[in-house]
Design an enzyme around this catalytic site. Sequence first.
Site, PDB file in Angstrom:
ATOM      1  N   SER A  45      10.040  -6.233  55.774  1.00 26.82           N
ATOM      2  CA  SER A  45      11.466  -6.250  55.467  1.00 26.82           C
ATOM      3  C   SER A  45      11.781  -5.130  54.451  1.00 26.82           C
ATOM      4  CB  SER A  45      11.856  -7.646  54.957  1.00 26.82           C
ATOM      5  OG  SER A  45      13.242  -7.766  54.819  1.00 26.82           O
ATOM      6  N   ASP A  48      14.982 -10.374  66.232  1.00 21.45           N
ATOM      7  CA  ASP A  48      15.398 -10.133  64.847  1.00 21.45           C
ATOM      8  C   ASP A  48      16.860  -9.689  64.876  1.00 21.45           C
ATOM      9  OD1 ASP A  48      15.870  -9.074  62.280  1.00 21.45           O
ATOM     10  OD2 ASP A  48      13.823  -8.330  62.083  1.00 21.45           O
ATOM     11  N   HIS A  94      14.013 -12.414  61.966  1.00 26.11           N
ATOM     12  CA  HIS A  94      13.596 -11.555  60.860  1.00 26.11           C
ATOM     13  C   HIS A  94      12.558 -12.228  59.969  1.00 26.11           C
ATOM     14  CE1 HIS A  94      14.034  -8.114  58.219  1.00 26.11           C
ATOM     15  NE2 HIS A  94      14.116  -8.933  57.188  1.00 26.11           N
ATOM     16  N   ARG A 117      23.630 -16.291  50.100  1.00 28.60           N
ATOM     17  CA  ARG A 117      22.290 -16.574  50.617  1.00 28.60           C
ATOM     18  C   ARG A 117      22.376 -17.351  51.936  1.00 28.60           C
ATOM     19  NH1 ARG A 117      17.001 -14.983  50.782  1.00 28.60           N
ATOM     20  NH2 ARG A 117      15.624 -16.759  51.069  1.00 28.60           N
TER      21      ARG A 117
END
Lengths: 331, 331
Positions: free
Chosen positions: B134, B276, B306, B195
Amino acid sequence: MSAALASLDSPSITAIRGSQRMSLELRHGGRREVDVRYQLHGPAHAPVVLVAGGISAHRHLAGNAHWPEAGWAQGLVGPGQALDPQRWQLLSLDYLGGDGQLDLPIDTADQADAIARLLPSLGIARLAAFVGYSYGALVGLQLAARHPALLQRLVVVSGAHRPHPYASAWRALQRRAVALGQLQCGDGHGLALARQFAMLSYRTPEEFDERFAAAPELVNGRVRVPAEDYLDAAGARFVSQVPTTAFVRLSESIDLHRVDPARVRVPATVIAVEGDRLVPLSDMVALVEGLAGPTTLRVLRSAYGHDAFLKETDRINALLASALTLPGDPA
Amino acid sequence: MSAALASLDSPSITAIRGSQRMSLELRHGGRREVDVRYQLHGPAHAPVVLVAGGISAHRHLAGNAHWPEAGWAQGLVGPGQALDPQRWQLLSLDYLGGDGQLDLPIDTADQADAIARLLPSLGIARLAAFVGYSYGALVGLQLAARHPALLQRLVVVSGAHRPHPYASAWRALQRRAVALGQLQCGDGHGLALARQFAMLSYRTPEEFDERFAAAPELVNGRVRVPAEDYLDAAGARFVSQVPTTAFVRLSESIDLHRVDPARVRVPATVIAVEGDRLVPLSDMVALVEGLAGPTTLRVLRSAYGHDAFLKETDRINALLASALTLPGDPA
């Protein structure tokens, strides 16, 4: 029932905007008095097609001689289109809750029941077709399941028998953005952010890559990415048009939606968009597999994803024209 | 340089947590004094592998005899794994900005420059490999482009040469959620919402369909969908662990990231995840096509999208084991 008859082009043209008051048993709200605002436009004795759009759609489909302002289905409705107001009487309405006055959980079944009450009061025994896009597709499925005698054919575009759990989570977070805005008495900020997040679910990475691939800028020491101008405009436009309560309750309504496809027996055309991130093709296929009547599936590949019905008007028109050709029509 | 040497299992084991102060020319912030906190663990003379994770990762990879608490790479690092601290010295660090003290735009090139300054001070002439997931993949690409002599091999997992414009828009809206929370002095609310939106980009519709397909509930007259418990927990955990400024600046950092793949000449293994939603396979393929050195592409299909590198640890381990097999190693 109150109805305003607009001036007529010729005695054979219907052009009515009206409001029908009714007492309705809401699935999650008990019995309520509600007003259903509608519009009916077309040759007086032509078959009636009900056209229903997304949660921010309303009864005005497209500009015409009576009401010249643009409508939400501007590219889809008009002379020469599949939804031709010279061929059909086009019926459309404001959704229950669309004015923000009904602050309680609203089910798609409630919307269908309201339509079922409206039709006889307008002297409409049966719709030639119900054409529903997005939220309108959910309402159409409910109408077909609950009141099958009221429609001859169902056309659903980008809406299935259930909300996808991932899309539900996405909407739940949009409603949280609204709630966060309300915490600081800034409804507009929260609603704009909710709409901006919704836009990401309506569109696709392909489109963003084509339009917004430039490098970001630094503005007042913060990173601003190229898509933000577009998202700002989308948020501001939505805030100016849709009451916060209407957004929240109709967004919830999508998540409350459940229809057993086996209860839908009317002939149906299902138009699905490959690349729709809100209503995945797999759910549209599951819908088609479950429907009990004769069904046609048409799949469109579009970089506009869930919004294809608003953007790919030529291709949607062609599919609609075929869906609305009834037995006995000239080819 | 300050370094704390932990008690050692045997004299041949390195187990250091340290902090290196350096003066760094930041791409968007001018010259700054910064501290780079790192951890080094493994047999004293073994080759060094740097392991770098997502924006909320840090220098503690996994529990061990010296530091028993769980780390962010818990399933990936340990005896018998590809990242075996008995085979390698594992180096890891806290990102610049990760403590929330650096409130300015931070480029992935800055992170790479900090690493380039750190290595010689630790007596490391060259990394046997840089393994980046990432955000760590972006930093690894920058290190390979800017300081090629410092690494023998690059392994990038779920990170490309550019941020995808759709993912950038998604992150920009997360930063707006933070800003909306800050308007009412409620950092936590905004950061939690950010988030939660990020979680949707880390995971996939497939996973949500498996876990959260139940009907919603009505709670205090509002619709609550099944995924909301999960999202609440994800938001709360993040708020307890990551400073708001760290989130904003490292999120921006992803959007500032740009590397010309043609500048990367070190041998590379690229591990991409089909499905992803943040780093689409098409960008990973474009990266592989552009890299100038010998490159291997491995594609994983995972319902974790992801986050596959954190969840599919067995499969990632197998790919890493093969990527980290150097010429001359026993098969």
